[in-house]
Design a protein around this motif. Structure first.
Motif, mmCIF file in Angstrom:
data_model
loop_
_atom_site.group_PDB
_atom_site.id
_atom_site.type_symbol
_atom_site.label_atom_id
_atom_site.label_comp_id
_atom_site.label_asym_id
_atom_site.label_seq_id
_atom_site.Cartn_x
_atom_site.Cartn_y
_atom_site.Cartn_z
ATOM 1 N N LYS A 68 0.826 -1.213 0.000
ATOM 2 C CA LYS A 68 0.000 0.000 0.000
ATOM 3 C C LYS A 68 0.863 1.268 0.000
ATOM 4 O O LYS A 68 0.666 2.161 -0.817
ATOM 5 C CB LYS A 68 -0.944 0.023 1.210
ATOM 6 N N SER A 69 1.818 1.331 0.929
ATOM 7 C CA SER A 69 2.646 2.541 0.999
ATOM 8 C C SER A 69 3.475 2.690 -0.271
ATOM 9 O O SER A 69 3.699 3.809 -0.753
ATOM 10 C CB SER A 69 3.573 2.494 2.223
ATOM 11 N N THR A 70 3.914 1.574 -0.831
ATOM 12 C CA THR A 70 4.696 1.609 -2.069
ATOM 13 C C THR A 70 3.869 2.213 -3.204
ATOM 14 O O THR A 70 4.344 3.083 -3.934
ATOM 15 C CB THR A 70 5.151 0.175 -2.437
ATOM 16 N N GLU A 90 7.021 5.260 11.969
ATOM 17 C CA GLU A 90 8.024 4.229 11.695
ATOM 18 C C GLU A 90 7.782 3.491 10.393
ATOM 19 O O GLU A 90 8.324 2.418 10.184
ATOM 20 C CB GLU A 90 8.068 3.234 12.842
ATOM 21 N N ASP A 91 6.980 4.056 9.500
ATOM 22 C CA ASP A 91 6.729 3.362 8.251
ATOM 23 C C ASP A 91 8.007 3.370 7.406
ATOM 24 O O ASP A 91 8.493 4.418 7.000
ATOM 25 C CB ASP A 91 5.578 4.007 7.487
ATOM 26 N N GLU A 92 8.539 2.172 7.147
ATOM 27 C CA GLU A 92 9.837 2.083 6.474
ATOM 28 C C GLU A 92 9.753 2.519 5.018
ATOM 29 O O GLU A 92 10.699 3.099 4.483
ATOM 30 C CB GLU A 92 10.386 0.655 6.562
ATOM 31 N N VAL A 163 -3.058 9.505 4.149
ATOM 32 C CA VAL A 163 -3.338 9.098 5.518
ATOM 33 C C VAL A 163 -3.056 7.613 5.651
ATOM 34 O O VAL A 163 -3.894 6.771 5.328
ATOM 35 C CB VAL A 163 -4.808 9.402 5.880
ATOM 36 N N ASP A 164 -1.839 7.296 6.075
ATOM 37 C CA ASP A 164 -1.462 5.901 6.262
ATOM 38 C C ASP A 164 -2.135 5.423 7.545
ATOM 39 O O ASP A 164 -2.348 6.216 8.463
ATOM 40 C CB ASP A 164 0.065 5.822 6.394
ATOM 41 N N GLU A 165 -2.509 4.140 7.591
ATOM 42 C CA GLU A 165 -3.101 3.599 8.817
ATOM 43 C C GLU A 165 -4.325 4.397 9.245
ATOM 44 O O GLU A 165 -4.422 4.858 10.375
ATOM 45 C CB GLU A 165 -2.080 3.619 9.968
HETATM 46 MG MG LIG Z 1 2.221 0.887 4.766
#
Ligand SMILES: [Mg+2]
Ligand SMILES: Nc1ncnc2c1ncn2[C@@H]1O[C@H](COP(=O)(O)OP(=O)(O)O)[C@@H](O)[C@H]1O
Length: 273
Positions: A68-70, A90-92, A163-165
Motif C-alpha cells: 500500500k505505501s509503495t 516508523e513506516d519504512e 493518511v497511512d493507517e
Molecule cells: Mg504501509
C-alpha cells in the motif's frame, strides 16, 4: 430425421475485458495524468476511466506488507505538494521515500527553512508528518501533530494528503481523527485537495472513505469481508472481484474506478529504493 437446430451465436471468445493490465511507467502513470486514454489489446481498443483530477480521492485497502505505501509513494510523485501522515512514525516505505520528516506545522510551528523556501518558490514539496511516541506526553504531542496536519492541509488547500493507517487515526482509543478526515473528504473536492487513505483491517474500512473515493485499490488478500467492503462501495459484484483478487500476484494491485463501465486496472508499483 434430424431437425436443423439454430443456436444463439456463442459470445465472442476473448480475454476478460473487465481487467486491463497497465505497465507502471509506460501506461499506468500516463493514464493517471491524462496522457493515455485507451489501450490496444489483441487488436481491440479499450477506453480507460478518466484521469486522476485534483480533489479526487483514493482508498487503498489490503493487509499489511502487500504494497500500500509503495503504491502511495509511486502515485504521489504525480502531485506537487504532498503531506504523508505517519501516525506510528516508523513506516519504512515512507522513510525510504526521501520525503522530509517534520514534527510541526504552521501556524504552531515553522517549516524547516529549505522546505519553506521550496514552497515560496513554487517547487514540489513532499513531507512526512509523524514521529515515534514512547511516553504519554509524546503520545499527546503526536495526536496534536496529526490534528494540526489535517487542519493545515484543509486550510491551505492544494495539498494531497496521504493518511497511512487510517484505522489508527480514526480509532477512538488512539487519535480520534476519523471525523476530521471524513469532513475533509467532503470539503476537499471543492478545494482541489486529494486524500489518499489506507486501511489494513476489514472491520475498519470506512464506508465514508471508500464511498468518497474515485479510485479504490485492493491488494492481495484472502479476506472476503475486505473484498465485500470494497465491492459494495464501488458498485461491483463481490464474487467477480474475489475471483480477480485471488489471482493477483504479490505486490500487484487492482485499481477500481468509480465509473462502473470503465475496466478495472491491474498494475504493480516499483519498490521504493
Ligand atoms: Mg504501509
Ligand atoms: N513491487 C514491489 N517489489 C518488491 N518489493 C516490494 C514491492 N512493493 C512492496 N515491496 C516491499 O514489501 C514491503 C511492504 O511494502 P509496503 O508498501 O510498505 O506495504 P504496506 O504499506 O501495505 O504495509 C516493503 O519492504 C516493500 O519494499
Amino acid at each position: 430425421m434430424t431437425m436443423p437446430v439454430t443456436r444463439p451465436a456463442p459470445p465472442p471468445a476473448g480475454p476478460r475485458r473487465n481487467v486491463v493490465y497497465l505497465d507502471w511507467e509506460r501506461e499506468f502513470l500516463p493514464w493517471l495524468t491524462g496522457k493515455l486514454r485507451r489501450v490496444d489489446r489483441d487488436g481491440e481498443r479499450i477506453p480507460l476511466a478518466p484521469a486522476w483530477k485534483p480533489g479526487e480521492h483514493w482508498a487503498l485497502v489490503g493487509p499489511t506488507g502487500e504494497g500500500k505505501s509503495t503504491l502511495a509513494v509511486g502515485t504521489l510523485k504525480l502531485r506537487k505538494w504532498v503531506l504523508a501522515l505517519d501516525p506510528k512514525g516508523e513506516d519504512e516505505t515512507l522513510a525510504a521515500s526521501g520525503y522530509v520528516r517534520v514534527t510541526g506545522l504552521p501556524p504552531r510551528k515553522r517549516f524547516p527553512k529549505e522546505v519553506q523556501k521550496d514552497l515560496d518558490e513554487g517547487r514540489p514539496v513532499h513531507l512526512i508528518v509523524g514521529a515515534q511516541a514512547r511516553t504519554d506526553q509524546e503520545d499527546l504531542a503526536l495526536q496534536e501533530l496529526m490534528r494540526d496536519a489535517i487542519t493545515y492541509a484543509r486550510h491551505s488547500g492544494g495539498w494531497t494528503l496521504y493518511v497511512d493507517e487510517f484505522e489508527l487515526l480514526s480509532s477512538q482509543r488512539m487519535f480520534r481523527l476519523g471525523p476530521n478526515i471524513e469532513r475533509m473528504l467532503i470539503t476537499a473536492r471543492r478545494d482541489k485537495t486529494s486524500v489518499i487513505t489506507s486501511f489494513q483491517a476489514a472491520a475498519w474500512v470506512s464506508k465514508h472513505a471508500t464511498r468518497q473515493a474515485t479510485f479504490c485499490c485492493i491488494f492481495p488478500t484472502r479476506d472476503r469481508n475486505m473484498i465485500k467492503a470494497v465491492a459494495e462501495s464501488m458498485g461491483r459484484d463481490w464474487r467477480t472481484l474475489a475471483d480477480i483478487v485471488d489471482e493477483l500476484p504479490p505486490f500487484h494491485v487492482l485499481v477500481i474506478h468509480k465509473n462502473i463501465r470503465a475496466p478495472m486496472v491491474m498494475t504493480k508499483a516499483p519498490k521504493v529504493a
